[in-house]
Scaffold this motif. Structure first.
Motif, PDB file in Angstrom:
ATOM      1  N   PRO A 159       0.853  -1.123  -0.532  1.00  0.00           N
ATOM      2  CA  PRO A 159      -0.112   0.105  -0.266  1.00  0.00           C
ATOM      3  C   PRO A 159       0.611   1.457   0.016  1.00  0.00           C
ATOM      4  CG  PRO A 159      -0.331  -1.163   2.216  1.00  0.00           C
ATOM      5  CD  PRO A 159       0.971  -2.098   1.419  1.00  0.00           C
ATOM      6  N   TRP A 160       1.601   1.554  -0.881  1.00  0.00           N
ATOM      7  CA  TRP A 160       2.416   2.673  -1.267  1.00  0.00           C
ATOM      8  C   TRP A 160       1.682   3.804  -1.079  1.00  0.00           C
ATOM      9  CZ3 TRP A 160       8.081   2.222  -1.109  1.00  0.00           C
ATOM     10  CH2 TRP A 160       8.475   1.051  -1.776  1.00  0.00           C
ATOM     11  N   THR A 161       2.081   4.781  -0.158  1.00  0.00           N
ATOM     12  CA  THR A 161       1.534   6.053  -0.559  1.00  0.00           C
ATOM     13  C   THR A 161       2.823   7.044  -0.917  1.00  0.00           C
ATOM     14  OG1 THR A 161       2.098   6.429   1.946  1.00  0.00           O
ATOM     15  CG2 THR A 161       0.087   5.655   1.485  1.00  0.00           C
ATOM     16  N   THR A 162       2.645   8.320  -1.433  1.00  0.00           N
ATOM     17  CA  THR A 162       3.628   9.451  -1.335  1.00  0.00           C
ATOM     18  C   THR A 162       5.074   8.955  -0.274  1.00  0.00           C
ATOM     19  OG1 THR A 162       2.264  11.076  -2.652  1.00  0.00           O
ATOM     20  CG2 THR A 162       4.316  11.879  -1.863  1.00  0.00           C
ATOM     21  N   ALA A 163       3.644   9.152   1.071  1.00  0.00           N
ATOM     22  CA  ALA A 163       4.896   9.775   2.277  1.00  0.00           C
ATOM     23  C   ALA A 163       5.482   8.215   2.627  1.00  0.00           C
ATOM     24  CB  ALA A 163       3.489   9.508   3.150  1.00  0.00           C
ATOM     25  N   ALA A 212      -8.612 -12.444  -9.682  1.00  0.00           N
ATOM     26  CA  ALA A 212      -8.431 -11.624  -8.202  1.00  0.00           C
ATOM     27  C   ALA A 212      -7.222 -11.694  -8.011  1.00  0.00           C
ATOM     28  CB  ALA A 212      -9.088 -13.125  -7.806  1.00  0.00           C
ATOM     29  N   THR A 213      -6.163 -12.633  -8.591  1.00  0.00           N
ATOM     30  CA  THR A 213      -5.192 -13.105  -7.703  1.00  0.00           C
ATOM     31  C   THR A 213      -4.013 -11.712  -8.347  1.00  0.00           C
ATOM     32  OG1 THR A 213      -4.826 -14.882  -7.196  1.00  0.00           O
ATOM     33  CG2 THR A 213      -2.736 -14.290  -7.753  1.00  0.00           C
ATOM     34  N   ILE A 214      -4.661 -11.670  -9.636  1.00  0.00           N
ATOM     35  CA  ILE A 214      -3.556 -10.492  -9.945  1.00  0.00           C
ATOM     36  C   ILE A 214      -4.246  -8.865 -10.011  1.00  0.00           C
ATOM     37  CG2 ILE A 214      -3.359  -9.110 -12.779  1.00  0.00           C
ATOM     38  CD1 ILE A 214      -3.584 -11.635 -13.950  1.00  0.00           C
ATOM     39  N   ALA A 215      -5.631  -8.877  -9.731  1.00  0.00           N
ATOM     40  CA  ALA A 215      -5.952  -7.211  -9.196  1.00  0.00           C
ATOM     41  C   ALA A 215      -5.182  -7.571  -7.459  1.00  0.00           C
ATOM     42  CB  ALA A 215      -6.976  -8.080  -9.005  1.00  0.00           C
ATOM     43  N   SER A 216      -4.162  -8.245  -6.848  1.00  0.00           N
ATOM     44  CA  SER A 216      -4.295  -8.140  -5.661  1.00  0.00           C
ATOM     45  C   SER A 216      -2.794  -7.781  -5.767  1.00  0.00           C
ATOM     46  CB  SER A 216      -4.582  -9.507  -4.308  1.00  0.00           C
ATOM     47  OG  SER A 216      -3.419  -9.302  -3.400  1.00  0.00           O
ATOM     48  N   ASP A 217      -2.009  -8.252  -5.979  1.00  0.00           N
ATOM     49  CA  ASP A 217      -0.514  -8.141  -6.860  1.00  0.00           C
ATOM     50  C   ASP A 217      -0.465  -7.204  -6.865  1.00  0.00           C
ATOM     51  OD1 ASP A 217      -0.385 -11.300  -4.752  1.00  0.00           O
ATOM     52  OD2 ASP A 217       0.141 -11.635  -6.964  1.00  0.00           O
ATOM     53  N   GLY A 221      -5.714  -4.283  -4.706  1.00  0.00           N
ATOM     54  CA  GLY A 221      -7.377  -4.217  -2.189  1.00  0.00           C
ATOM     55  C   GLY A 221      -7.996  -6.380  -3.422  1.00  0.00           C
ATOM     56  N   ASP A 222      -8.814  -5.828  -4.881  1.00  0.00           N
ATOM     57  CA  ASP A 222      -9.749  -7.064  -5.093  1.00  0.00           C
ATOM     58  C   ASP A 222      -9.978  -6.460  -6.675  1.00  0.00           C
ATOM     59  OD1 ASP A 222     -11.161  -4.738  -5.594  1.00  0.00           O
ATOM     60  OD2 ASP A 222     -12.201  -5.132  -3.138  1.00  0.00           O
ATOM     61  N   GLN A 223     -10.877  -7.537  -6.662  1.00  0.00           N
ATOM     62  CA  GLN A 223     -10.936  -8.065  -8.677  1.00  0.00           C
ATOM     63  C   GLN A 223     -11.903  -6.661  -9.050  1.00  0.00           C
ATOM     64  OE1 GLN A 223     -11.664 -11.481  -9.743  1.00  0.00           O
ATOM     65  NE2 GLN A 223     -12.938 -10.938 -11.909  1.00  0.00           N
ATOM     66  N   SER A 224     -12.822  -6.368  -7.884  1.00  0.00           N
ATOM     67  CA  SER A 224     -13.391  -5.243  -8.348  1.00  0.00           C
ATOM     68  C   SER A 224     -12.853  -3.446  -9.021  1.00  0.00           C
ATOM     69  CB  SER A 224     -14.869  -4.901  -7.402  1.00  0.00           C
ATOM     70  OG  SER A 224     -14.275  -4.373  -6.198  1.00  0.00           O
TER      71      SER A 224
END
Length: 253
Positions: A159-163, A212-217, A221-224
């Motif tokens: 979960p990268w952020t600018t900070a 779903a795995t691609i979305a997470s990796d 977060g999830d496929q949606s």
């Protein structure tokens, strides 16, 4: 396949969406003058901006993706018109940082093109100057973002952020924003979004991993989340994109 013109050809183009896969019997330099775009050259994908051009070798499969307003000078030139040593250098880099002399030449020709087609003599004199400027460019020092960009590329699901990127680079968030603007012509958030979408597209096209795995990796977060991103950027879904890429692959000899 179109025949290559007798003389180098220069045009000012804008790209919208995924243009599909193409290749041709001439080399090509893509020289952005406004905005940014993504180019995949024989499986190597990179982001282009006003300080970063791209070289497409003769017969190299390539795909251009315009996901925001952009404009580029596109130079079509016979591969034999580029010195072998320079052609090898450009091909090995694929995505070429533009030093100030080369950028000045591109800006000069942009003005001529916008005023009307440049005279044949002007283009004939400009091409060798541009190639010479590209050949004389010195490697840039490593960016202070280098390690952070590499870390983000290796773990896009984080979960990268600018900070967090600023902390990793040992810089302030404002300085990270400045470096992204100066070196990449974008923002940390936009860069992450572009890299995550590029990685998801790569996995969809070239692997059998579940969506779903691609979305997470890839960091959605999830496929949606991935589906929303692809609808917004490309007006398609992960399943439809995978199907289209596989159908295209079966048609390529």
């Amino acid at each position: 396949m179109a025949a290559f013109p007798a003389q180098p050809d220069l045009s000012l183009r804008s790209y919208e969406g995924d243009t599909g896969t193409d290749r041709h019997d001439w080399a090509q330099l893509v020289l952005p003058v406004r905005g940014s775009l993504t180019l995949d050259i024989a499986g190597r994908e990179g982001r282009l901006g006003v300080a970063r051009a791209a070289y497409v070798p003769t017969q190299a499969w390539h795909t251009t993706i315009g996901d925001r307003p952009n404009q580029s000078l596109v130079l079509d030139v016979a591969g034999t018109d580029i010195p072998d040593c320079l052609a090898d250098q450009l091909a090995s880099e694929a995505f070429v940082p533009m030093a100030p002399p080369a950028m000045a030449l591109v800006e000069y020709m942009r003005l001529l093109v916008e005023d009307g087609a440049p005279a044949t003599g002007q283009l004939a004199r400009w091409v060798p100057l541009l190639l010479d400027a590209l050949g004389r460019q010195r490697p840039r020092p490593l960016s202070r973002l280098q390690a952070t960009l590499a870390a983000a590329e290796e773990s896009l699901g984080h979960p990268w952020t600018t900070a967090l990127m600023a902390q990793h680079a040992n810089l302030s968030p404002s300085r990270v924003h400045e470096l992204f603007r100066a070196e990449l012509g974008t923002t940390p958030r936009a860069w992450l979004a572009e890299r995550r979408l590029a990685r998801a597209r790569e996995w969809l096209a070239r692997t059998d991993r579940s969506i779903a795995t691609i979305a997470s990796d890839a960091g959605y977060g999830d496929q949606s989340g991935l589906t929303r991103a692809m609808r917004e950027a490309m007006d398609t879904t992960p399943a439809a994109y995978r199907r289209q890429q596989r159908e295209t692959a079966t048609k390529i000899p």
